[in-house]
Every structure is written in structure tokens, then in C-alpha cells.
Scaffold this active site. Sequence first.
Site, PDB file in Angstrom:
ATOM      1  N   LYS A  15      36.377 -62.489 -20.009  1.00  0.00           N
ATOM      2  CA  LYS A  15      35.058 -61.986 -20.437  1.00  0.00           C
ATOM      3  C   LYS A  15      33.950 -62.430 -19.500  1.00  0.00           C
ATOM      4  O   LYS A  15      32.958 -61.720 -19.331  1.00  0.00           O
ATOM      5  CB  LYS A  15      34.771 -62.375 -21.892  1.00  0.00           C
TER       6      LYS A  15
ATOM      7  N   LYS B 151      45.618 -54.580 -21.770  1.00  0.00           N
ATOM      8  CA  LYS B 151      45.823 -54.343 -23.204  1.00  0.00           C
ATOM      9  C   LYS B 151      44.835 -53.290 -23.722  1.00  0.00           C
ATOM     10  O   LYS B 151      43.726 -53.176 -23.191  1.00  0.00           O
ATOM     11  CB  LYS B 151      45.746 -55.655 -23.982  1.00  0.00           C
TER      12      LYS B 151
ATOM     13  N   LYS C 220      39.030 -52.356 -27.678  1.00  0.00           N
ATOM     14  CA  LYS C 220      37.916 -51.555 -28.203  1.00  0.00           C
ATOM     15  C   LYS C 220      36.767 -51.492 -27.222  1.00  0.00           C
ATOM     16  O   LYS C 220      35.953 -50.603 -27.267  1.00  0.00           O
ATOM     17  CB  LYS C 220      37.266 -52.118 -29.460  1.00  0.00           C
TER      18      LYS C 220
HETATM   19  P1  ATP Z   1      37.629 -56.475 -27.840  1.00  0.00           P
HETATM   20  O1  ATP Z   1      38.146 -55.499 -26.853  1.00  0.00           O
HETATM   21  O2  ATP Z   1      36.251 -56.173 -28.308  1.00  0.00           O
HETATM   22  O3  ATP Z   1      37.861 -57.900 -27.422  1.00  0.00           O
HETATM   23  P2  ATP Z   1      40.000 -56.070 -29.343  1.00  0.00           P
HETATM   24  O4  ATP Z   1      40.327 -54.640 -29.384  1.00  0.00           O
HETATM   25  O5  ATP Z   1      40.771 -56.931 -28.413  1.00  0.00           O
HETATM   26  O6  ATP Z   1      38.473 -56.251 -29.138  1.00  0.00           O
HETATM   27  P3  ATP Z   1      39.922 -57.989 -31.510  1.00  0.00           P
HETATM   28  O7  ATP Z   1      38.897 -57.936 -32.553  1.00  0.00           O
HETATM   29  O8  ATP Z   1      39.731 -59.008 -30.443  1.00  0.00           O
HETATM   30  O9  ATP Z   1      40.155 -56.575 -30.818  1.00  0.00           O
HETATM   31  O10 ATP Z   1      41.338 -58.180 -32.180  1.00  0.00           O
HETATM   32  C1  ATP Z   1      41.665 -57.996 -33.535  1.00  0.00           C
HETATM   33  C2  ATP Z   1      43.149 -58.262 -33.733  1.00  0.00           C
HETATM   34  O11 ATP Z   1      43.891 -57.204 -33.108  1.00  0.00           O
HETATM   35  C3  ATP Z   1      43.653 -59.548 -33.103  1.00  0.00           C
HETATM   36  O12 ATP Z   1      44.661 -60.127 -33.923  1.00  0.00           O
HETATM   37  C4  ATP Z   1      44.218 -59.122 -31.803  1.00  0.00           C
HETATM   38  O13 ATP Z   1      45.203 -60.001 -31.325  1.00  0.00           O
HETATM   39  C5  ATP Z   1      44.801 -57.756 -32.171  1.00  0.00           C
HETATM   40  N1  ATP Z   1      44.839 -56.875 -31.030  1.00  0.00           N
HETATM   41  C6  ATP Z   1      43.780 -56.521 -30.254  1.00  0.00           C
HETATM   42  N2  ATP Z   1      44.158 -55.677 -29.286  1.00  0.00           N
HETATM   43  C7  ATP Z   1      45.507 -55.514 -29.449  1.00  0.00           C
HETATM   44  C8  ATP Z   1      46.494 -54.778 -28.743  1.00  0.00           C
HETATM   45  N3  ATP Z   1      46.170 -54.055 -27.698  1.00  0.00           N
HETATM   46  N4  ATP Z   1      47.772 -54.823 -29.176  1.00  0.00           N
HETATM   47  C9  ATP Z   1      48.107 -55.566 -30.253  1.00  0.00           C
HETATM   48  N5  ATP Z   1      47.223 -56.298 -30.960  1.00  0.00           N
HETATM   49  C10 ATP Z   1      45.949 -56.280 -30.573  1.00  0.00           C
END
Ligand code: ATP
Length: 336
Positions: A117, A201, A204
Site C-alpha cells: 500500500k 490478487k 476491490k
Molecule cells: P482492498 O483491495 O480494498 O484491500 P480487498 O478486496 O483485498 O480490499 P478486504 O476487505 O481487504 O478486501 O478483504 C476482506 C476479506 O476477503 C479478507 O478475509 C481477505 O483475505 C479476503 N479476500 C480479499 N481479496 C481476496 C481474494 N482475491 N481472494 C480470496 N480472498 C480474498
Amino acid sequence: MAAVKEQKRVFSGIQPSGVLHIGNYLGAIKQFVKLQYTHNAIFCVVDEHAITVPQKPQELRRNTLNTAMLYLASGIDPKEAIIFVQSQVPAHTELAWILNTITPLGELERMTQFKDKVQSQAKEAGVFAGLLNYPTLMAADILLYRTDAVPIGDDQKQHIELARSLAERFNNHFGNTFSMPEPLIEEDTARIMSLQDPTKKMSKSDDNTKSYIHLLDTPDDIRLKIKSAVTDSGKEIVYDRKKRPAISNLISIYRGYTKMTFKEIEDQYKEKTYADFKNDLAEVIIGELAPLQKRFQELSADKTGFEHILRDGARRAKSIADTTLQDVKQKMGFFI
Ligand code: ATP
Ligand code: LTN
């Protein structure tokens, strides 16, 4: 008959940093739904984590309510689990401050999510101290509820390690207070990758909207996004994360939604093309998201009922969190 619940506590949180995607669902929420029937479950919308990168107030409010609504629409039942918004329970930030005083700076600086980040934020708004201290707030979330297990995606393992080491350090200094939380990771779907770049990965906050499928995407969007998902150079539909990362990612999504084994999927698509597989995958996702989207619409129509669920959840969470915080403060010598 309802399943008999173990006394074990499960806690997890998702940031309201955008609309949830199928990676969030397969990596995290799907497990939440299952665990609520067997554990004492608490699920939080972690808005205080989201503000570690700049948020627009209106968007934060909307994303917070949408994330909570998607918890419910995905099948989390407020009769089985506590659902609440983090900023409604002040004990989180208070315990985070206390834990900051026993968190080694070096451990925070080594966190992969922080380093990633920093790269993206340095170019945009700059990097602020909250981003560094984020894992300590996450440890506070978990430890406040004397959590035994934390269902998460693969990327959060390192943060759970920190929560464990802080629990141990606190317990050693001040007497047994916190439980040791274990990560719960569903290996096959713990890391759903971007549809546009299988080395990253699904996230969002990705600028490319074709890289993810939102839980609220329309059938046409889903068809288009799956169709334009990158594939590898071969032709066969076989699962091999190293040699064929792109098709393997799509197979993992298929598996996550159908519960078929990798072998069953490979057998079913032996004589088929990537296009056949992609068409079917899009329809599987559309079919699985339809009931969730319908429940989401119903919940949106009953704002009062929905807000009541969140306020009731916060009240129940607060009562547990405040008891732990009092115990912590008393053990540390605070005047209470
Ligand atoms: P950001 O991109 O804003 O960091 P994010 O999409 O990574 O957000 P989080 O709120 O950080 O989402 O994650 C919520 C949950 O979803 C966590 O348990 C995280 O490990 C899981 N998660 C996030 N992205 C993935 C992914 N690509 N595959 C599987 N699990 C995920
Ligand atoms: N850091 C997590 C979100 C999160 C969390 C938590 C997950 C904040 N507090 C407590 C589990 C338990 C993320 O970015 N996915």
C-alpha cells in the site's frame, strides 16, 4: 434441529473500501456463513481500517451500509451471528492504542500489505501513520472478543501472526487475558486472482473494473468480464497454478461455486474449449449471485429493519468488548 454450537468464538472483518467481489465471497464470506451455525460468530464492517487510505465521506457511508447488507444478503443471519460496524464500538480504537505500546515498529514495517500500500499511496495521497498501525487495530478487533478462530483469505495470515504475538506478549507481562487466535483459510479459494492479471490478487481497489466481479454485477457484466478474462497459451482446461495460472484461477472460481473437485471439472471439460468453459462459468456465477442480489434488493427496501440489526449488533458487541477492555485496563494498572 439447529446444530449445537461450540463455545468457540469466530471473528472476522471486511473493509468497506468498495463493493465486495467474488474473491471476498469465496475467500471469506462463504466461510462466515458456514461457521455461524457451529460457533459464536461475530462479523464486523471495519470502517476504521478503511480510513487508513483516504475515503470520501459519502462513499464511506454508502460502502459501509452496502458491505453490511451484503453480509446479510449472503446468508449471515443476525439470529446466529453478531453483525456490526467497527466505529460503533469505541473499545476497538482504545485497545489498539494500548497494543501499539507493545508492538515492535520493525514488525509493522515488515508487513507485506503495508509495503504494497505504501507503493500505491505514495504516488497518490501520501502515506500516513494509520496505514502502518493498521495491523495493531486488527489485532485489537480480534483480541477484544477473545477470538479462537479468524476466517480470512490468504493475504491476512501475516496480520494474524502479529495478533498472536501481541496476545502472547500481553499475557506474559500482565497475566492470562487473551485467547490465541488461529487463522481459518479455505485453501482452494483463499486467493482468487485478478481476471486481467493472474499474478495479482482480485482486489476491490483495482482501477481496472474488468479485473473483478462485484457481487452486484449484472448478468451482462459478468458474461463480459469472464469472456475478457485473460487465459494462458495452452488449450486444455487443466488445473496447474504454476504453469497455467489464468485458467487455474477460473477453475478455482468454478470450484468455489459448484463444490466440484478439480478432477471432476477437468473431466467435464476434457473435450471442450476455453470458450465453452468460460460460457458455463459465467452462467454458474450468474446463477449463484441471483438469490443474493434479490435479498440485497429486499433489504434495501427495509432501511429501518436493516439499521436496527446493525444497532442491535453494536450493542451486543460492545458489551463483550467493554468487559475485555476493563480487564485489560485493570491488569495494566489504569485507574478504573
Ligand atoms: P482492498 O483491495 O480494498 O484491500 P480487498 O478486496 O483485498 O480490499 P478486504 O476487505 O481487504 O478486501 O478483504 C476482506 C476479506 O476477503 C479478507 O478475509 C481477505 O483475505 C479476503 N479476500 C480479499 N481479496 C481476496 C481474494 N482475491 N481472494 C480470496 N480472498 C480474498
Ligand atoms: N485486514 C483485513 C480486514 C480486517 C479483519 C479484522 C479481518 C480488519 N480487522 C479482524 C479479520 C479479523 C483485510 O484487509 N482483509
